[in-house]
Design a protein around this motif. Structure first.
Motif, short mmCIF file in Angstrom:
data_model
loop_
_atom_site.label_atom_id
_atom_site.label_comp_id
_atom_site.label_asym_id
_atom_site.label_seq_id
_atom_site.Cartn_x
_atom_site.Cartn_y
_atom_site.Cartn_z
N UNK A 95 0.96 -1.12 -0.04
CA UNK A 95 0.04 -0.04 -0.11
C UNK A 95 0.87 1.32 -0.08
N UNK A 96 2.02 1.41 0.68
CA UNK A 96 2.92 2.44 0.92
C UNK A 96 3.45 2.63 -0.52
N UNK A 97 3.85 1.68 -1.18
CA UNK A 97 4.41 1.74 -2.55
C UNK A 97 3.63 2.32 -3.52
N UNK A 98 2.47 2.61 -3.34
CA UNK A 98 1.46 3.47 -4.28
C UNK A 98 1.76 4.83 -4.18
N UNK A 99 1.53 5.33 -5.30
CA UNK A 99 1.78 6.90 -5.23
C UNK A 99 0.56 7.72 -4.71
N UNK A 132 -5.28 8.23 -10.20
CA UNK A 132 -5.71 8.12 -11.38
C UNK A 132 -5.07 6.92 -12.11
N UNK A 133 -3.89 6.64 -11.89
CA UNK A 133 -2.82 5.64 -12.24
C UNK A 133 -3.20 4.29 -12.00
N UNK A 134 -3.33 3.47 -12.90
CA UNK A 134 -3.86 2.09 -12.62
C UNK A 134 -2.90 1.31 -11.74
N UNK A 135 -1.67 1.44 -11.81
CA UNK A 135 -0.68 0.96 -10.96
C UNK A 135 -0.79 1.12 -9.40
N UNK A 136 -1.09 2.56 -9.18
CA UNK A 136 -1.15 2.72 -7.90
C UNK A 136 -2.63 1.97 -7.30
N UNK A 137 -3.60 2.22 -8.25
CA UNK A 137 -4.94 1.69 -7.62
C UNK A 137 -4.74 0.14 -7.37
N UNK A 138 -3.76 -0.61 -8.40
CA UNK A 138 -3.83 -2.00 -8.19
C UNK A 138 -2.85 -2.14 -6.77
N UNK A 139 -1.99 -1.48 -6.63
CA UNK A 139 -1.15 -1.77 -5.25
C UNK A 139 -2.24 -1.22 -4.13
N UNK A 140 -3.04 -0.49 -4.21
CA UNK A 140 -3.95 -0.35 -2.79
C UNK A 140 -4.84 -1.17 -2.84
N UNK A 141 -5.39 -2.03 -4.19
CA UNK A 141 -6.31 -2.96 -3.83
C UNK A 141 -5.69 -4.16 -3.28
N UNK A 142 -4.41 -4.58 -3.50
CA UNK A 142 -3.90 -5.71 -2.90
C UNK A 142 -3.22 -5.73 -1.66
N UNK A 143 -2.87 -4.35 -1.29
CA UNK A 143 -2.38 -3.81 0.08
C UNK A 143 -3.49 -3.45 0.80
N UNK A 144 -3.22 -3.23 2.03
CA UNK A 144 -4.13 -2.58 3.15
C UNK A 144 -3.67 -1.38 3.56
N UNK A 190 5.42 -30.02 10.32
CA UNK A 190 4.96 -28.61 10.93
C UNK A 190 4.89 -27.70 10.11
N UNK A 191 3.99 -26.92 9.87
CA UNK A 191 3.90 -25.76 9.19
C UNK A 191 3.11 -24.56 9.37
N UNK A 192 3.91 -23.50 9.51
CA UNK A 192 3.12 -22.15 9.70
C UNK A 192 2.70 -21.49 8.62
N UNK A 193 1.37 -21.08 8.56
CA UNK A 193 0.86 -20.46 7.29
C UNK A 193 0.34 -19.12 7.88
N UNK A 194 0.58 -18.08 6.65
CA UNK A 194 0.53 -16.59 7.25
C UNK A 194 0.02 -16.20 5.93
N UNK A 195 -1.04 -15.28 5.79
CA UNK A 195 -1.59 -14.65 4.75
C UNK A 195 -0.57 -13.45 4.28
N UNK A 196 -0.48 -13.22 3.04
CA UNK A 196 0.29 -12.35 2.42
C UNK A 196 -0.59 -10.87 2.09
N UNK A 197 -0.82 -11.13 0.82
CA UNK A 197 -1.78 -10.17 0.02
C UNK A 197 -2.68 -10.84 -0.77
N UNK A 198 -3.81 -10.09 -0.99
CA UNK A 198 -4.94 -10.52 -2.08
C UNK A 198 -5.15 -12.11 -1.61
N UNK A 199 -4.89 -13.04 -2.67
CA UNK A 199 -5.09 -14.34 -2.42
C UNK A 199 -3.70 -15.09 -1.96
N UNK A 200 -2.73 -14.73 -1.84
CA UNK A 200 -1.48 -15.10 -1.71
C UNK A 200 -1.31 -15.66 -0.02
N UNK A 201 -0.78 -16.66 -0.01
CA UNK A 201 -0.38 -17.17 1.56
C UNK A 201 0.86 -17.63 1.20
#
Length: 773
Positions: free
Chosen positions: A76-80, A84-96, A672-683
Motif C-alpha cells: 500500500x505504501x508503494x502506491x503513489x 488515477x494511475x492504474x498501477x497505484x490503484x492496483x497496489x492499494x487494492x492488493x495492500x491494506x 509442521x507448517x506455519x501459514x500466514x496470509x500475504x496479500x490478496x489471495x497469496x499465502x
C-alpha cells in the motif's frame, strides 16, 4: 567470487528484509496521528486465556507475515498519491491501508472485554489500558485483573407443566447447570438451547428457547448465586383482550406431501407447485409435476417423518440429510402447516423438491514436472445422476497422460511415460446388501458403489495393464462428524506384457519373490477407513481444526482359505495361484492425525503425524510394488522428490530405474507448517518435515533399509522450506520449495547437509493442489 548455498541464502534474506524495511511504514500517517503497531492482552488468571479475549478488540494493527514483515502495508505504501494511475490503484487494492490509532475504539474494546468477562462470571473484573507512543507508532496493552468470580451455589426449576418437567429431569446427567460451576451466561444460553432442542425432539413443535428465563440472586456472601430456571407457558389474548396463559402442546404429524416439481423462484404462489398427478402410496401423498423423475419408493425410503408419529426435530434433520445425498435434487425444503383435528394439534408436512441437472460433463487438464521431466494429463468425466429414476449416479471416466522421461535409459522399451485409463461405476443412495432389513438400510444412510476400471501404463522399464473392480460402502454417523468407508471386496489384476532388460537385471536374482512382485499378480482385498474432523469446508473456522484418519486393510485371506481347503497345488516356492497368477496376502494399518492451531484469520500453525505398517504373510513374502510405501514428494518430506527417499539409509542412484527399490513396509511422517496470509489471495508458509520409510526384512537389493528399533531414529530425514499458495476459496494451488537438512542416505560425516547446503543437490520444487495435510 562463487558463493556457497549457505552464504547465498543469508544474503538473499538480508536483502529482502532491507528492501522491505526501507519503505516507511508511516508514509500515509498524518500529523497528530499514530500508526497502530501492536496490541496485546494479558491476564492474571490462567483460567482466562488472552486468546479468548482477542476477538473483543475492535482495532487490530496491520497484519504482519510471520509476525515480522508487514507486506500488505508495504505494498500500500508503494502506491503513489495519484490514484488515477492504474498501477497505484492496483497496489492499494492488493495492500491494506495503515491502521490509524483510534482512542474511541480502544475504549470500546476495553468495555467489550469487560462485558465478556462479566458474562463468564467475573463480574468484578477490571480492565486497564496502557498506550505507548513512539515515533509515530502506538502500542496498546490491555491488562485484565479478573478478581474472584461468581459461582452457582444453588439451582431450582420453576416448570408448571409436569409433562415437560418429566422430560427435562429424566436425564439429570445432561443438565449443564450444576452447583459449583461459574455463573457463566454462555452456559446459561447453551442450557436454554439444549432444553429447547430436547422438547422439540419430543413433540413440542412450537417451543423455542425464548420461553426459558432465569432469575438470579447475587446477594449471597462469598460470591454465590441462587439461580432459578423458569419455563413460561404461552401468553395469549382472549376475546376480551385479556392476557391469559396456556400450556405448551404436543404436535403429531398428520399428512406428508412430496412436491417433486417445486419452483422456489416463481413469483406466483400457485405456480410453484405445478401439480399434474397425485399418487397415494403407503399413507404418503406424492404430487408429481410434468416428469415423474423419482420413483415413489425412493421418496418414502429417504423420509423419516411418518404420518401419526410424534413431531421430532431430529427426524426433520435426518430427512434433510437423506434427500441431500440425492444428486438429482437441486433444492430441498421442508415446511409444516399446523392444523387442528378434534382436540389434537397436528402438522401437515410438505417436502418440497426441485430437480437438478440430470447429466454433467467435466474436463480436467493438468501439467506435471517430475525432476525436470515435463508432461500433461487430460481427464474426461460424464455423470448421469438419475440413471434408473432412483437417484442412482452412473459415472464414466477417461484419462490420458504423457510424460517425457530422462536419465540412464539404456536397454529401455521407450523413452516416455504414457497412460490410458477408463473407469465406470454406479452409486446407489442406499445400503444394498442381501438379507438386510429396510429399517436398517434407512437408518445407516449409506451409499453403495460398484465400479470397474482398466488402466494401461507404458514406462521406460515396463508396460503394465491394471484391471479391477470393487464393491464398497460409504456412510456418516454422529451428525456427519464420523465418516466411514468400507471396501467389502476390491479386486485388481496387474499384467506386465513387456519389461526392459535393465529393469529385470536390476532385480536381485537370488530373490525370485521380489521379481514376481513386478510380474503378473492378483490382489483381492477388503479395507475399512474411519475419518473424523471438525473441519467445515464451506465456513472458514476460527477454532482449532483437527482431522483423524485410521485405515486397515487385509488381502488374500479368503483365497488362501479356499486354497488350503481344496488342497490346491503349490508352486516352486510354496505359493498358491489363481489361473496361473500368484495372489497377494498381507495386512496393512495406517493412522494420520493433523491439528491446526488457528491464531487468527491470517495466521495458523498446522502439525501432522502419520505412521503405517504393512506385513506380508501366508502366500506372500513381499508386498506388490503398488501397495508398498514411498517417501518424498509434495505431501511427505518435501526436501526430496517423490520416491527418492529411503528406505532407511538406502541411497538411490538413478531415479528412472532405481525408483523400484525406494519403497518400504513401514512409514513415518512428521510435519509442521506455519501459514500466514500475504496479500490478496497469496499465502506464505514455512515448513519443517521429517520422516522416512523402512523395510521389515533385510533385502539385499535395499541395503540399509531394514527397520531396527535401536537405530531407526538416526535414519529420520529432515527438510525445511518455504511455500507460496494461491487460495481461491474453492481450491488452493500450492508451490513449495523444500531443502534437505539431514540426509540419512549420505555418509555419516556428511548427513547434516544443512551445514553446507548446495542448491542443485538439496532443493526440490513441488506443485500441488490443496494443503499437504
Amino acid at each position: 567470487m562463487r558463493l556457497s548455498g549457505k552464504k547465498y541464502n543469508y544474503i538473499l534474506i538480508c536483502l529482502v528484509v532491507t528492501v522491505l524495511a526501507s519503505c516507511s511504514t508511516t508514509r500515509h500517517v498524518g500529523p497528530n496521528q499514530y500508526l497502530l503497531n501492536r496490541v496485546s492482552v494479558t491476564t492474571d488468571n490462567s483460567a482466562v486465556k488472552a486468546g479468548e479475549l482477542k476477538p473483543y478488540i475492535k482495532q487490530e494493527p496491520n497484519h504482519k507475515t510471520f509476525g515480522i514483515i508487514g507486506l500488505p502495508l508495504f505494498f500500500y505504501n508503494l502506491s503513489g498519491q495519484d490514484t488515477s494511475k492504474w498501477f497505484n490503484r492496483w497496489l492499494r487494492k492488493i495492500g491494506t491501508p495503515p491502521v490509524i490509532y483510534d482512542s474511541t475504539l480502544t475504549i470500546k474494546s476495553q468495555n467489550e472485554i469487560r462485558k465478556a468477562l462479566n458474562n463468564k462470571g467475573y463480574i468484578n473484573a477490571v480492565v486497564n489500558v496502557d498506550t505507548i507512543a513512539h515515533k509515530k507508532k502506538m502500542k496498546v496493552r490491555y491488562k485484565v485483573t479478573t478478581n474472584k468470580p461468581y459461582h452457582i451455589e444453588n439451582i431450582s426449576y420453576n416448570i408448571p407443566n409436569t409433562d415437560i418437567e418429566k422430560i427435562i429431569m429424566k436425564d439429570t446427567a445432561s443438565l449443564l447447570l450444576k452447583p459449583g460451576i461459574l455463573f457463566d451466561r454462555n452456559v446459561l444460553e447453551e442450557e436454554r438451547q439444549r432444553i429447547s432442542n430436547l422438547l422439540r425432539n419430543n413433540g413440542y413443535y412450537a417451543f423455542n428457547k425464548e420461553y426459558i428465563t432465569y432469575t438470579a440472586d447475587t446477594s449471597l456472601r462469598n460470591n454465590g448465586v441462587e439461580l432459578e430456571l423458569n419455563l413460561m407457558p404461552i401468553p395469549v389474548e382472549n376475546k376480551n383482550n385479556e392476557l391469559i396463559y396456556r400450556k405448551h402442546d404436543i404436535y403429531l404429524i398428520n399428512d406428508v406431501y412430496f412436491v417433486t416439481n417445486y419452483n422456489p423462484m416463481s413469483l406466483e404462489q400457485d405456480k410453484r407447485f405445478n401439480v399434474k398427478d397425485t399418487v397415494e402410496y403407503k399413507g404418503y401423498y406424492i404430487l408429481y409435476g410434468d416428469k415423474q423423475y423419482l420413483k415413489k419408493e425412493v421418496l418414502i425410503n429417504n423420509c423419516f417423518l411418518q404420518p401419526g408419529a410424534l413431531f421430532n426435530n431430529r427426524d426433520v434433520d435426518r430427512t434433510y440429510a437423506a434427500f441431500g445425498r440425492l444428486k438429482i435434487l437441486k433444492y430441498v425444503n421442508i415446511r409444516f402447516v399446523p392444523v387442528k383435528i378434534g382436540e389434537q394439534d397436528m402438522l401437515n408436512c410438505y417436502i418440497l423438491l426441485t430437480e437438478g441437472k440430470g447429466q454433467t460433463i467435466s474436463v480436467d487438464v493438468e501439467g506435471t514436472n517430475s525432476a525436470g521431466d515435463l508432461g500433461f494429463a487430460l481427464g474426461l468425466t460424464h455423470q448421469h445422476r438419475n440413471i434408473f429414476r432412483g437417484a442412482q449416479t452412473l459415472t464414466t471416466k477417461f484419462r490420458a497422460a504423457y510424460e517425457s522421461m530422462s536419465g540412464n535409459l539404456s536397454g529401455i522399451i521407450n523413452d516416455n511415460y504414457t497412460e490410458l485409463g477408463g473407469e465406470m461405476g454406479i452409486t446407489l443412495p442406499e445400503f444394498l446388501f442381501p438379507f438386510i432389513q429396510s429399517s436398517v438400510r434407512k437408518r445407516l444412510r449409506a451409499t453403495t458403489e460398484f465400479a470397474v476400471n482398466i488402466n494401461y501404463q507404458r514406462r521406460p522399464e515396463y508396460t503394465r495393464v491394471i484391471a479391477g473392480g470393487g464393491w464398497n460402502y460409504k456412510w456418516y454417523t454422529h451428525q456427519n462428524i464420523y465418516r466411514h468407508h468400507l471396501d467389502l471386496v476390491d479386486i485388481s489384476y496387474i499384467y506386465l506384457p513387456k519389461t526392459s532388460n535393465d529393469f529385470l537385471n536390476n532385480l536381485p536374482s537370488d530373490n525370485p519373490l521380489l521379481r514376481n512382485s513386478y510380474e503378473n499378480h492378483f490382489i483381492m482385498r477388503s479395507s475399512y477407513v474411519f475419518y473424523r474432523s471438525n473441519l467445515n469446508p464451506v465456513v472458514k473456522s476460527s477454532h482449532n481444526i483437527y482431522t483423524l484418519r485410521v485405515a486397515g486393510e487385509i488381502a488374500g485371506n479368503v483365497l488362501y482359505g479356499i486354497s488350503k481347503l481344496t488342497k490346491m497345488k503349490q508352486g516352486e516356492y510354496g505359493e498358491y495361484s489363481i489361473l496361473g497368477i500368484r495372489y497377494a496376502q498381507y495386512a496393512k494399518f495406517d493412522m494420520d492425525y493433523a491439528y491446526t492451531f488457528v491464531f487468527n484469520e491470517r495466521n495458523s500453525l498446522a502439525l501432522h503425524a502419520g505412521a503405517g505398517i504393512e506385513i506380508p504373510y501366508g502366500n506372500s513374502e513381499i508386498l506388490p510394488f503398488e501397495k508398498r510405501y514411498f517417501s518424498g514428494g509434495a505431501n511427505s518430506v518435501r526436501g526430496w522428490s517423490v520416491r527418492t527417499l529411503g528406505p532407511g539409509r538406502y541411497k538411490g542412484i538413478n531415479q528412472t530405474i532405481d525408483f523400484m527399490n525406494q519403497c518400504g513396509d513401514i512409514r513415518l511422517d512428521l510435519n509442521a507448517e506455519y501459514r500466514s496470509k500475504l496479500i490478496w489471495k497469496l499465502e506464505m508458509a514455512a515448513f519443517i518435515d521429517a520422516g522416512n520409510i523402512w523395510t521389515i526384512k533385510n533385502y539385499e537389493s535395499q541395503p540399509g533399509g531394514q527397520f531396527k528399533i535401536n537405530s531407526f531414529y538416526k535414519e529420520i530425514a529432515l527438510a525445511y522450506g518455504l511455500g507460496i499458495r494461491f487460495d481461491f476459496n474453492y481450491f488452493l494451488l500450492r508451490f513449495d520449495l523444500g531443502m534437505k537438512a539431514f540426509d540419512p542416505g549420505m555418509p555419516d560425516s556428511k548427513q547434516w547437509v544443512l551445514i553446507k547446503p548446495r542448491f542443485s543437490r538439496d532443493a526440490t520444487f513441488h506443485f500441488a493442489v490443496g494443503y499437504p495435510f
